[in-house]
Scaffold this motif. Structure first.
Motif, short mmCIF file in Angstrom:
data_model
loop_
_atom_site.label_atom_id
_atom_site.label_comp_id
_atom_site.label_asym_id
_atom_site.label_seq_id
_atom_site.Cartn_x
_atom_site.Cartn_y
_atom_site.Cartn_z
N VAL A 184 -0.52 11.20 -7.45
CA VAL A 184 0.68 10.80 -7.21
C VAL A 184 0.52 9.22 -7.13
O VAL A 184 1.55 8.60 -7.27
N VAL A 185 -0.56 9.03 -6.01
CA VAL A 185 -0.95 7.01 -5.95
C VAL A 185 -1.36 6.25 -6.92
O VAL A 185 -0.86 5.23 -7.36
N ARG A 186 -1.72 7.33 -8.28
CA ARG A 186 -2.46 6.80 -9.25
C ARG A 186 -0.96 6.44 -9.88
O ARG A 186 -0.30 5.03 -10.37
N GLU A 187 0.09 7.53 -10.19
CA GLU A 187 1.19 7.20 -10.39
C GLU A 187 2.29 6.15 -9.96
O GLU A 187 3.03 5.42 -10.52
N LEU A 188 2.28 6.58 -8.38
CA LEU A 188 3.46 5.16 -7.39
C LEU A 188 2.82 4.04 -7.82
O LEU A 188 3.62 2.62 -7.96
N GLY A 189 1.63 4.14 -7.71
CA GLY A 189 0.57 2.18 -7.86
C GLY A 189 1.07 1.69 -8.61
O GLY A 189 0.86 -0.03 -8.78
N LYS A 190 1.27 2.29 -10.06
CA LYS A 190 1.40 1.10 -10.94
C LYS A 190 2.87 0.52 -10.43
O LYS A 190 2.92 -0.34 -11.80
N PHE A 191 3.77 0.82 -10.11
CA PHE A 191 4.73 0.30 -9.18
C PHE A 191 4.58 -1.02 -8.61
O PHE A 191 5.41 -1.75 -8.50
N ILE A 192 3.29 -0.77 -7.99
CA ILE A 192 3.24 -1.94 -6.87
C ILE A 192 2.11 -2.48 -8.08
O ILE A 192 1.31 -3.46 -7.30
N GLN A 193 1.51 -2.19 -9.26
CA GLN A 193 0.78 -3.09 -9.56
C GLN A 193 -0.12 -2.81 -8.92
O GLN A 193 -1.31 -3.75 -8.76
N GLY A 194 -0.84 -1.59 -8.93
CA GLY A 194 -2.35 -1.49 -8.97
C GLY A 194 -2.90 0.01 -8.51
O GLY A 194 -2.59 0.56 -9.65
N GLY A 195 -3.45 0.00 -8.20
CA GLY A 195 -4.02 2.14 -7.93
C GLY A 195 -4.75 1.82 -6.95
O GLY A 195 -5.06 1.42 -6.50
N GLY A 196 -5.15 3.38 -7.26
CA GLY A 196 -5.99 3.84 -5.51
C GLY A 196 -6.25 5.68 -6.50
O GLY A 196 -6.45 5.50 -7.19
N GLY A 197 -6.83 5.93 -5.62
CA GLY A 197 -7.10 7.31 -5.56
C GLY A 197 -7.27 8.16 -4.13
O GLY A 197 -7.25 7.14 -2.86
N GLY A 198 -8.17 9.28 -3.44
CA GLY A 198 -8.54 9.40 -2.65
C GLY A 198 -8.76 11.12 -3.16
O GLY A 198 -8.92 12.14 -4.21
N GLN A 199 -8.66 12.23 -2.70
CA GLN A 199 -8.62 13.37 -1.84
C GLN A 199 -7.25 14.20 -2.17
O GLN A 199 -6.00 13.53 -2.21
N PRO A 200 -6.77 15.51 -2.53
CA PRO A 200 -6.16 16.42 -2.56
C PRO A 200 -5.10 16.44 -2.08
O PRO A 200 -3.91 15.86 -2.05
N PHE A 201 -5.45 16.03 -1.20
CA PHE A 201 -4.82 16.15 0.19
C PHE A 201 -4.12 14.57 0.76
O PHE A 201 -3.03 14.82 1.51
N PHE A 202 -4.89 13.46 0.70
CA PHE A 202 -4.52 12.17 1.25
C PHE A 202 -5.24 11.62 0.08
O PHE A 202 -6.15 10.72 -0.13
N ALA A 203 -4.53 10.69 -0.45
CA ALA A 203 -4.97 9.21 -1.06
C ALA A 203 -3.86 8.08 -1.11
O ALA A 203 -3.00 8.03 -0.59
N THR A 204 -4.50 7.25 -1.17
CA THR A 204 -3.16 6.07 -1.28
C THR A 204 -4.26 4.71 -2.38
O THR A 204 -4.88 4.65 -2.84
N ALA A 205 -3.32 4.15 -2.11
CA ALA A 205 -3.07 3.25 -2.89
C ALA A 205 -3.14 2.05 -3.03
O ALA A 205 -1.90 1.14 -2.19
N GLY A 206 -3.62 0.57 -3.74
CA GLY A 206 -3.19 -0.55 -3.10
C GLY A 206 -2.74 -0.93 -4.08
O GLY A 206 -2.90 -1.16 -5.63
N GLY A 207 -1.55 -2.69 -3.67
CA GLY A 207 -1.41 -2.80 -5.30
C GLY A 207 -1.13 -4.49 -4.48
O GLY A 207 -1.50 -5.30 -3.84
N LYS A 208 -0.71 -5.22 -5.84
CA LYS A 208 0.10 -6.58 -5.49
C LYS A 208 1.22 -7.01 -5.86
O LYS A 208 1.97 -8.59 -5.40
N ASN A 209 2.08 -5.99 -6.02
CA ASN A 209 3.39 -6.11 -6.45
C ASN A 209 4.48 -5.68 -5.32
O ASN A 209 4.54 -4.30 -5.45
N THR B 100 0.98 -1.21 -0.23
CA THR B 100 -0.42 0.21 -0.21
C THR B 100 0.74 1.62 -0.22
O THR B 100 1.94 1.34 1.30
N ILE B 101 0.27 2.33 -0.61
CA ILE B 101 1.05 3.52 -0.79
C ILE B 101 -0.24 4.42 -0.64
O ILE B 101 -1.11 4.98 -1.29
N SER B 102 0.61 5.33 0.52
CA SER B 102 0.01 6.44 1.12
C SER B 102 0.49 7.49 0.92
O SER B 102 1.53 8.16 0.81
N CYS B 103 -0.28 8.64 0.12
CA CYS B 103 0.60 10.11 -0.03
C CYS B 103 -0.56 11.00 1.36
O CYS B 103 -1.85 11.19 0.53
#
Length: 168
Positions: free
Chosen positions: A127-152, A107-110
């Motif tokens: 930010v998390v949409r872009e960085l989520g690609k590295f962990i084979q995942g995606g996510g989203g949230g608000q402009p000041f806080f967002a999270t992406a989950g992945g598999k890698n 999981t990546i949180s920003c």
């Protein structure tokens, strides 16, 4: 036939509970213990977040007037969120990316200070949409806080390295 199935299940439950006199009391006791342990864990996580905040504060970099930190932490995603918000109290120019890998799930949180969102047109969701690609995942949230989950989980270090590009 139907009652035999219930009786088998009841016997299995009894056995799992180590054959107590009163099954309901045993189940209630387990639930009470579980609730107590959950509260203790919550308290330990809060304490860990406080300790991590003081350690990580020393690792923050100043880049273009932004307090920047990208780090993998040994917390669950909720703990990482709490830590990100705690670090956010350090000022109006905070940009934090935290990664977790609990039970093999990355999981990546920003967190980005609201002032930075407004002034620098930064968006944690992007930010998390872009960085989520590295962990084979995606996510989203608000402009000041967002999270992406992945598999890698192997992609976490590269994602953290790329996070700095958003503040350069």
């Amino acid at each position: 036939m139907h009652f035999a199935s219930y009786e088998n299940t009841l016997n299995e439950v009894k056995e799992a509970l180590k054959n107590p006199q009163d099954i309901l009391k045993a189940v209630q006791s387990l639930q009470d213990d579980n609730a107590k342990l959950s509260k203790q864990i919550e308290a330990f996580v809060k304490e860990k977040v406080k300790n991590l905040k003081s350690v990580l504060t020393t690792e923050i970099q100043q880049i273009n007037g932004i307090q920047f930190l990208a780090k993998q932490v040994d917390l669950d995603p909720n703990g990482a969120k709490d830590l990100a918000y705690e670090l956010g109290t350090l000022g109006t120019n905070v940009f934090v990316v935290l990664a977790t890998a609990e039970e093999g799930k990355p999981t990546i949180s920003c967190y980005i200070s609201k002032e930075l969102v407004a002034e620098k047109n930064l968006n944690a969701g992007n930010v998390v949409r872009e960085l989520g690609k590295f962990i084979q995942g995606g996510g989203g949230g608000q402009p000041f806080f967002a999270t992406a989950g992945g598999k890698n989980t192997a992609g976490i270090s590269e994602a953290l390295e790329k996070a700095i590009d958003f503040v350069k």
